[in-house]
Design a protein around this motif. Structure first.
Motif, PDB file in Angstrom:
ATOM      1  N   TYR A 199      63.743  55.285  65.508  1.00  0.00           N
ATOM      2  CA  TYR A 199      62.381  55.430  64.981  1.00  0.00           C
ATOM      3  C   TYR A 199      61.533  54.228  65.362  1.00  0.00           C
ATOM      4  O   TYR A 199      60.401  54.364  65.823  1.00  0.00           O
ATOM      5  N   TYR A 200      62.112  53.031  65.166  1.00  0.00           N
ATOM      6  CA  TYR A 200      61.360  51.811  65.466  1.00  0.00           C
ATOM      7  C   TYR A 200      60.986  51.772  66.950  1.00  0.00           C
ATOM      8  O   TYR A 200      59.846  51.476  67.319  1.00  0.00           O
ATOM      9  N   GLN A 217      58.274  54.181  67.690  1.00  0.00           N
ATOM     10  CA  GLN A 217      57.004  53.717  67.130  1.00  0.00           C
ATOM     11  C   GLN A 217      56.374  52.646  68.030  1.00  0.00           C
ATOM     12  O   GLN A 217      55.206  52.739  68.399  1.00  0.00           O
ATOM     13  N   VAL A 218      57.172  51.645  68.391  1.00  0.00           N
ATOM     14  CA  VAL A 218      56.660  50.544  69.208  1.00  0.00           C
ATOM     15  C   VAL A 218      56.232  51.054  70.584  1.00  0.00           C
ATOM     16  O   VAL A 218      55.172  50.707  71.107  1.00  0.00           O
ATOM     17  N   GLN A 236      52.955  53.044  70.469  1.00  0.00           N
ATOM     18  CA  GLN A 236      51.779  52.171  70.383  1.00  0.00           C
ATOM     19  C   GLN A 236      51.413  51.617  71.752  1.00  0.00           C
ATOM     20  O   GLN A 236      50.255  51.614  72.154  1.00  0.00           O
ATOM     21  N   LYS A 261      59.782  43.168  71.142  1.00  0.00           N
ATOM     22  CA  LYS A 261      59.838  43.674  69.759  1.00  0.00           C
ATOM     23  C   LYS A 261      61.137  44.400  69.466  1.00  0.00           C
ATOM     24  O   LYS A 261      61.761  44.210  68.420  1.00  0.00           O
ATOM     25  N   SER A 263      64.107  42.038  69.415  1.00  0.00           N
ATOM     26  CA  SER A 263      64.097  41.258  68.165  1.00  0.00           C
ATOM     27  C   SER A 263      64.663  42.096  67.030  1.00  0.00           C
ATOM     28  O   SER A 263      65.478  41.632  66.224  1.00  0.00           O
ATOM     29  N   GLN A 264      64.193  43.344  66.958  1.00  0.00           N
ATOM     30  CA  GLN A 264      64.638  44.235  65.887  1.00  0.00           C
ATOM     31  C   GLN A 264      66.148  44.492  65.981  1.00  0.00           C
ATOM     32  O   GLN A 264      66.856  44.481  64.971  1.00  0.00           O
ATOM     33  N   GLN A 269      68.035  41.392  64.870  1.00  0.00           N
ATOM     34  CA  GLN A 269      67.917  41.221  63.426  1.00  0.00           C
ATOM     35  C   GLN A 269      68.750  42.266  62.699  1.00  0.00           C
ATOM     36  O   GLN A 269      69.502  41.972  61.785  1.00  0.00           O
ATOM     37  N   ALA A 305      59.531  54.625  55.926  1.00  0.00           N
ATOM     38  CA  ALA A 305      58.587  53.594  56.369  1.00  0.00           C
ATOM     39  C   ALA A 305      57.238  53.792  55.692  1.00  0.00           C
ATOM     40  O   ALA A 305      56.623  52.834  55.196  1.00  0.00           O
ATOM     41  N   ASN A 330      59.952  41.153  57.310  1.00  0.00           N
ATOM     42  CA  ASN A 330      59.804  39.853  57.939  1.00  0.00           C
ATOM     43  C   ASN A 330      60.487  39.908  59.287  1.00  0.00           C
ATOM     44  O   ASN A 330      61.695  40.080  59.379  1.00  0.00           O
ATOM     45  N   SER A 331      59.681  39.794  60.363  1.00  0.00           N
ATOM     46  CA  SER A 331      60.257  39.889  61.694  1.00  0.00           C
ATOM     47  C   SER A 331      60.816  38.551  62.150  1.00  0.00           C
ATOM     48  O   SER A 331      61.112  38.361  63.317  1.00  0.00           O
ATOM     49  N   PHE A 374      56.406  47.277  59.035  1.00  0.00           N
ATOM     50  CA  PHE A 374      57.406  47.770  59.965  1.00  0.00           C
ATOM     51  C   PHE A 374      56.760  48.276  61.245  1.00  0.00           C
ATOM     52  O   PHE A 374      57.287  48.156  62.329  1.00  0.00           O
ATOM     53  N   THR A 375      55.577  48.808  61.134  1.00  0.00           N
ATOM     54  CA  THR A 375      54.929  49.395  62.300  1.00  0.00           C
ATOM     55  C   THR A 375      53.835  48.479  62.836  1.00  0.00           C
ATOM     56  O   THR A 375      52.940  48.931  63.538  1.00  0.00           O
ATOM     57  N   GLY A 376      53.901  47.203  62.483  1.00  0.00           N
ATOM     58  CA  GLY A 376      52.931  46.264  63.005  1.00  0.00           C
ATOM     59  C   GLY A 376      51.516  46.520  62.517  1.00  0.00           C
ATOM     60  O   GLY A 376      50.549  46.248  63.218  1.00  0.00           O
TER      61      GLY A 376
END
Lengths: 593, 233
Positions: free
Chosen positions: A246-247, A250-251, A254, A568, A571-572, A575, B119, B130-131, B157-159
């Motif tokens: 999903y992330y 999403q990124v 965008q 991004k 990083s995700q 993390q 989300a 927190n990224s 989460f989605t900036g």
């Protein structure tokens, strides 16, 4: 004398008549009990018995953590018998007392209020053919709606159940799970993505049972016979992490939107195992509503759409050079802007520059086409082709996704003069996004290529897992060649043109940008650019590969279009999977001499 | 060795029953079946025969009662069976209803737990991610990374942008209520509780609905028990 004779005659007559009647009865009895017995029994049984299909549910598709990506739910279809439509009196469910009379018009309005149809529309369906005993009111309503309609106690309504495939996560991994359709015989089956590929695992089979019913429709005891047991389909367990997927979607969405690009894809792969954690793309179809998306994007373009990879391919060329012992990261090459090869083909770098004293590391950092072309000429064409084959380029990955492309390497003996050199920097050959990710997985894993995995097995209803894919790695280049190549790529993140948008605070990252010219479909370039970044982190002990490809961005036309997405998502990933920050400084090979 | 003498066990018995001779055993013939000619000749035995017949009334009664008992049992059994059939039918209907509502709830749960809905819910509740992760190494207590607070804009989460991955088309999303609404709901609930308690006469009158609502918006959660250990992946 005469009386005695008449008595005997009467007795004889009676005996004859009785015998005749008995004979007739016996014949009839034998006829019924013996001759016609089978067909009569059959008739009786078919009136009494009720055949029932036992639904064998299709299995689910789940992600690595068990989140359901595709499942089967029961929907309800409401039909009516127009010939029976009449006024009726519902009973109070608690007291059993009769309530006010309901006319068909009122009933239609009540049904419409629940199903979302207008009263007129429902009434029109009821009255379209008043002699018919079947009219479809609405298909596939939810349980709540079904219960509400049933509570109206309308005697001329009938209900059917209908298993339906739903995708609770919508377009998250919608490119991977695929969709259902009908096969040549009209049966419902998986026709796209994993639904098609794993159809054998997923498909259940319906069972059959019959019972005999009494006059009131209740089963007669001990008459239930199960003729065939239903089989529930297996669960397909994928390696995808739906949150990460999903992330990534999403990124990517965008960035693709903001750069005005045509499409984009992201592949996240685990270095040690070759498991795909996310295969995102934009646009992505929602399998619940395919028609909202262009059919070109119903599948997974990371598998199906090959492209000329461009500069991300230079890592493969460099690894091949080092593995063959022809170069080291410090190998020097005086690199002009424009180079005319012995065969007459001309290679240029993307920007005009004076002849530059680059090392191989510098060639990678500055992404010099000329530099990598001159150095790659130290290998024979066949050697370079063999390395490409060892990286499993030019063949579908082990995932074997429906519609997966093999990419095109061509016949190295027939490469033209230009392709001889272009292929060292990823032009003239095509690869899929999955293949690019696999190259970086190999480099990050000490030169050992792991089979690319999307499905980790088929979990049967009894808990056993079958169809587990092979996990035998294969040494493609030496461990030191792979490590040196990764180290060289750290210079891209430290000092390449997109360095600022690639850096991840706390981690050493190794990545390579790419800006490939796209064929215009007529044998020439000029159709725009495919911009990409592929890399691994943390560089000193790579754990994850992220490969980003964005096709034909408008506002930014080089690797910088993909770099923020890479940054991004990586990083995700770091993390999310709790990768500890790097404690050693980044390797700093000299880039020039 | 093809022919074997039959085993003596199966050979016809060398037993030759003597034919019944009423003249040699005049008083031992069975009560029925030998016809009137014998009885008429042996009139002396008739009393004996009649006396022997008497106990048969009891036998008949036993047989009739037995048959009746069997019939009644049969009847009860079949009544029980068909009652059971109705009970099974009703229980099966009940099970079907429960199965259906279970499947329906599971479907709603799957839909609500999809990443898009989670989300969106988290965002509407004002949560930010927190990224900038910071790690505490347990072996030496070293802090890896530089702690930095998450901000409302960059920390989502989605900036900070709206979701570009829409929720599944099948079910309408019902994301969690907004923080304001949640607080209001909390305040109402607390107020209602306080009012109820006051009515019962056990709570001090100082309780006001406003104060607990303010406390509910405090984001810090006090530690309870040991420090959390890292989740191993």
């Amino acid at each position: 004398m005469t009386s005695a004779r008449s008595t005997r005659n009467r007795i004889a007559f009676a005996i004859i008549v009785i015998t005749a009647i008995v004979a007739v009865l016996v014949v009839r009895l034998v006829d019924i009990q013996v001759v016609q017995a089978d067909s009569l029994n059959q008739q009786a049984y078919s009136t009494l018995s009720v055949p029932l299909s036992i639904y064998g549910a299709r299995g689910d598709i789940v992600d690595a953590n068990g989140t359901v990506l595709a499942t089967t739910v029961i929907k309800y279809t409401i039909t009516a018998s127009p010939v029976d439509v009449a006024d009726f009196t519902p009973l109070d469910p608690k007291t059993g007392a009769a309530e006010a009379l309901v006319t068909p018009v009122q009933a239609a309005a009540e049904i419409g209020a629940i199903t979302g149809q207008t009263a007129d529309a429902v009434y029109a369906l009821l009255t379209a053919d008043k002699t018919s005993s079947y009219a479809l009111i609405i298909k596939d309503v939810s349980l709540d709606q079904y219960n509400a309609v049933k509570a109206l106690q309308i005697p001329w309504l009938y209900y059917e159940t209908d298993p339906q495939r739903v995708y609770p996560n919508g377009s998250v991994a919608g490119n991977l799970v695929g969709y259902m359709g009908t096969d040549t015989t009209g049966a419902v089956t998986g026709t796209g993505g994993l639904e098609a590929e794993e159809n054998q695992c997923l498909a259940g089979s319906d069972g059959e049972q019959t019972y005999e019913k009494g006059a009131d429709g209740v089963a007669i005891p001990n008459t239930l016979v199960v003729n065939k047991q239903p089989v529930t389909g297996g669960t397909v367990v994928t390696t995808i992490d739906s949150d990460l997927q999903y992330y990534a979607q999403q990124v990517l969405a965008q960035r693709v939107s903001s750069t005005g690009a045509q499409w984009g894809s992201v592949v996240v792969e685990e270095v040690k195992t070759g498991k795909l954690l996310a295969v995102a793309q934009y646009p992505t179809a929602d399998p619940n509503n395919l028609d909202a998306t262009d059919p070109n994007y119903w599948g997974a373009i990371a598998f199906s759409d090959p492209f000329e990879p461009g500069s991300t391919f230079k890592s493969e060329s460099a690894a091949a050079l080092i593995d063959a012992g022809k170069a080291t990261p410090a190998t020097q090459v005086l690199t002009p802007y424009k180079y005319t090869a012995p065969g007459g083909s001309v290679i240029t770098d993307s920007e005009v520059h004076d002849p530059a004293p680059y090392t191989l590391t510098g060639v990678i950092q500055q992404s010099s086409n000329v530099g990598i072309s001159i150095l790659s000429a130290m290998l024979t064409t066949q050697q370079r082709y063999d390395y490409m084959k060892k990286f499993h380029l030019g063949e579908a990955t082990e995932v074997n996704f429906p519609g997966e492309s093999e990419g095109i390497l061509g016949d190295p003996n027939k490469w033209d003069e230009q392709t001889l050199y272009n292929s060292s920097f990823g032009q003239g050959v095509t690869t899929t996004a999955a293949q690019i990710a696999s190259i970086y997985q190999t480099l990050g894993n000490g030169g050992v290529r792991m089979p690319v995995q999307l499905v980790s097995g088929c979990k049967q209803s009894d808990g056993t897992v079958t169809d587990v894919p092979a996990s035998q790695g294969e040494q493609v280049v030496s461990a030191s060649a792979a490590e040196q190549t990764v180290n060289m790529m750290q210079s891209v993140v430290e000092g390449g043109y997109a360095a600022d948008s690639l850096k991840i605070p706390g981690y050493n990252v190794a990545a390579k940008t790419g800006t490939a010219e796209v064929s215009n479909g007529e044998g020439a370039y000029g159709g725009g650019y495919l911009t990409s970044v592929a890399g691994v982190a943390p560089a000193e002990s790579p754990q994850y590969v992220v490969s980003v490809n964005i096709m034909k961005p408008v506002t930014v036309e080089d690797g910088s279009a993909s770099a923020p997405v890479f940054q991004k998502i990586m990083s995700q990933v770091l993390q999310k999977y709790r990768v500890l920050p790097s404690t050693v400084p980044a390797v700093d090979y000299p880039t020039s001499y | 060795m093809t022919s074997v003498a039959p085993s003596p066990r199966y050979a016809p018995a060398e037993y030759d029953p003597a034919p019944y001779d009423p003249t040699t055993e005049p008083f031992d013939f069975p009560a029925t079946g030998l016809g009137p000619s014998i009885r008429s000749r042996l009139t002396l035995a008739s009393d004996l025969v009649l006396r022997r017949r008497k106990p048969k009334l009891v036998y008949a009664a036993v047989v009739i009662l037995g048959v009746m008992a069997i019939v009644v049992t049969q009847l009860l059994l079949s009544v029980g069976l068909s009652n059971g059939a109705y009970q099974i039918e009703s229980l099966q209907t009940q099970q079907k209803t429960i199965d259906r509502s279970n499947a329906d709830l599971q479907e709603k749960l799957d839909s609500l737990s999809s990443p898009q809905n989670l989300a969106a819910s988290a965002q509407s509740l004002g949560m930010v991610s927190n990224s900038n992760p910071v790690y505490l190494r347990l072996s030496d207590g070293a802090v890896l990374g530089t702690p930095k607070a998450a901000t409302a804009g960059s920390g989502t989460f989605t900036g900070g942008q709206s979701s570009l991955v829409p929720p599944a088309a099948t079910t309408p999303a019902t994301p969690a209520t907004s923080p304001a609404a949640a607080t209001a709901a909390g305040a109402t609930a607390v107020g209602a509780t306080a009012a109820g308690a006051t009515a019962a006469g056990t709570t001090p009158a100082a309780t006001t609905p406003g104060a607990p609502a303010a406390a509910a918006t405090d984001p810090t959660v006090p530690w309870q028990g040991d420090l959390p250990s890292p989740t191993t992946h």
